[in-house]
Design an enzyme around this catalytic site. Sequence first.
Site, PDB file in Angstrom:
ATOM      1  N   GLU A 187       0.749  -1.417   0.374  1.00  0.00           N
ATOM      2  CA  GLU A 187       0.304   0.284   0.214  1.00  0.00           C
ATOM      3  C   GLU A 187       0.702   1.310  -0.443  1.00  0.00           C
ATOM      4  OE1 GLU A 187      -3.447  -0.038   3.116  1.00  0.00           O
ATOM      5  OE2 GLU A 187      -2.313  -1.991   3.808  1.00  0.00           O
ATOM      6  N   ASP A 203      -6.715 -11.103   6.552  1.00  0.00           N
ATOM      7  CA  ASP A 203      -5.753  -9.809   6.237  1.00  0.00           C
ATOM      8  C   ASP A 203      -3.915 -10.379   6.559  1.00  0.00           C
ATOM      9  OD1 ASP A 203      -4.828  -6.883   6.512  1.00  0.00           O
ATOM     10  OD2 ASP A 203      -6.272  -6.680   7.279  1.00  0.00           O
ATOM     11  N   GLU A 208      -6.315  -6.107  -1.966  1.00  0.00           N
ATOM     12  CA  GLU A 208      -6.011  -5.209  -1.454  1.00  0.00           C
ATOM     13  C   GLU A 208      -5.103  -4.680  -2.424  1.00  0.00           C
ATOM     14  OE1 GLU A 208      -5.639  -2.109   2.028  1.00  0.00           O
ATOM     15  OE2 GLU A 208      -5.160  -4.172   2.814  1.00  0.00           O
ATOM     16  N   GLU A 231      -9.112   3.921   3.741  1.00  0.00           N
ATOM     17  CA  GLU A 231      -8.750   3.362   5.124  1.00  0.00           C
ATOM     18  C   GLU A 231      -7.611   3.687   5.861  1.00  0.00           C
ATOM     19  OE1 GLU A 231      -7.947  -0.954   5.385  1.00  0.00           O
ATOM     20  OE2 GLU A 231      -6.085  -0.492   5.530  1.00  0.00           O
TER      21      GLU A 231
END
Length: 681
Positions: free
Chosen positions: A190, A431, A480, A486
């Site tokens: 990310e 996750d 993701e 988020e």
Amino acid sequence: MKTKTCFAMLVLMLSAVTTAYGQKSFKLKSPDGHIEAQISVGKQLTYTVRYDGVPLIETSSASLTLSSGEVWGNSSRLVKNRTRSVNKTIRSPFYRRSEVTDVYNELLLGFKGDWSIEFRAYDDGIAYRFVSNKRIPFNVRSEEVCIGFTDDAVVTAALPNNQWTVAPDQMAAEQGDAAVIEAQFTSSFENVYMESTLSALDKNQLLMLPLVVNAPGGKRICITESDLDSYPGLYLHARAGTRQLTGVQAPYPRTTEQGGHNMLQLFVREREEYIAQVKGARTFPWRVMIVATDDKALAESDMTYRLAAPSHIEDTSWIKPGKVAWEWWNDWNLEGVDFKTGVNNRTYQFYIDFASANGIEYVILDEGWAVNLQADLMQVVPEINLPELVEYATKRNVGIILWAGYHAFNRDMENICRHYAAMGIKGFKVDFMDRDDQEMVDFNYRAAATTARYKLLLDLHGMYKPSGLNRTYPNVLNFEGVAGLEQMKWKPTTADQVTYDVILPFIRQVAGPMDYTQGAMRNASKGNYFPCNSEPMSQGTRCRQLALYVVFESPLNMLCDAPTNYMREPQSLEFIATIPTVWDETVVLDGKLGEYIVTARRRGDTWYVGGITNWTARDFTVDLSFLDKGSYLCTTFMDGVNAERKGSDYKREISTVNKEQRVTLHAAPGGGFALKLTKTR
């Protein structure tokens, strides 16, 4: 699936030349003739790519080195070559379009030593992969992926967002370059995008895929991979003193140690001297170079999906995409209720009632329902009665999805899936994998197969970029590998999510769907944003958030904000709650990487159009010629006159339109618009 395959003579689409030095050269053209790859075999296996004769990719090399010392691609003896043309249609029920056309010309080169390499030429790019016909196990020590460019091109890429314990240059000085590379193999994948010329890139800085390279004539080359099965993910980095990007992959883990977030991760402490274990005959992942003549063509590419292995699930009727009422982003923050909100049945019953009243298919129980620090999904906190919640939700036509940390899910996967499927749970959101070595890639495939056996959906959060797994296992609805909304809970005020949003469709989304989790009802204009964990907000306008449900692809899509916030905004809620999450048709109407995009999607007779801009105010003119004949009821959401100051300001209009018309819409800085076009006759 409809397939038409034509085995043709070599001269129809491929020519072979043998040089005086024994180097054999083959030319492979795309079906429309614009793209041409020249593949040379001899001392090295190399290729180049041209578009209408203009070089895009200069001499590039490919090889595999086995642990035995054998090298596939260097001084290899060619024993056969074969060519074919394929024209087929792939059924894609949980994707951006219900059918994907797969039209290409292919060259297969076979070599002594029971291996071959396949090249495919599409109208929008080139791909190749190695194939092993060996029946005995072996290990791959390394893979050479070396891609050369015609000039000091600009690269747009995201970097691994690892947590450095010391500065990279200090680590390199103290421990060597290998330590800097190793530190980047642990990442949540990310991060925002950076731009750099090839020459300015640090040779130790890894670049995540997909990435985009500017090419001559205004073209873009998007580099990614597909069919990443039982093999480590690919990174690229700059080769010092050249105009090349070269591949790097994480070696196979030798030892791991439990730790990280709530003891739910496994960190690699030692690695083997090889990147992959191979059990026998297999294909290896596709190395993909998508060539786009303009940015909107890049955003429309189906290359990753086309090249993935076909579905392993024959009956997909039980797979139900949809939207999810999600509690983690809004911190279980309800208003006007007579109970204490949090991880308890009363709170989740409220979410279930909200979902049921608005036709939302699922409610997720995110982190907190299982006992913390135990990495054991069979231990449920006393505040949660799962059988009671499942019964409550089932009566209201709502499914329950459970969040799971990687190590907790991995250590007892079969039992967990069996137990919770029998209870009536509909799927898992897994996750904190945070790696893409072969061991972790194997986990993702095993999780996909195991959940499919129990008819469970899977959302792979904490995950590297998609590489076609959603075609191979269609129960994997989302991934993701994106710095989604988020992060607005904690990102500093200097963060620029708005610009990031107008890059994603042209790079990350080319690889597949994104668990971005949009839907904020608190919308901050530029300068008004600040991070807030319990009452988070988005950057940009309300209409931008609505548009993201059209622009971004998420077959399992979150409503990130609190039900009571949505209930105060009935017009926005109605739009979000009724929008589809999978589509029959998708058309990118216009777009420019980093600036804006306008996307139209159809489900049945209804079209949706979404457009977003960067921090530059913009007037959009939408040509409705993509519509069928007849009249459409057009519901328009557009930034209000004060949206630049107050991001939640918008206006909603209803009109009647047809395909002969154009609609002009204004977007504020960080803004957007959304249209719903329902056929009336």
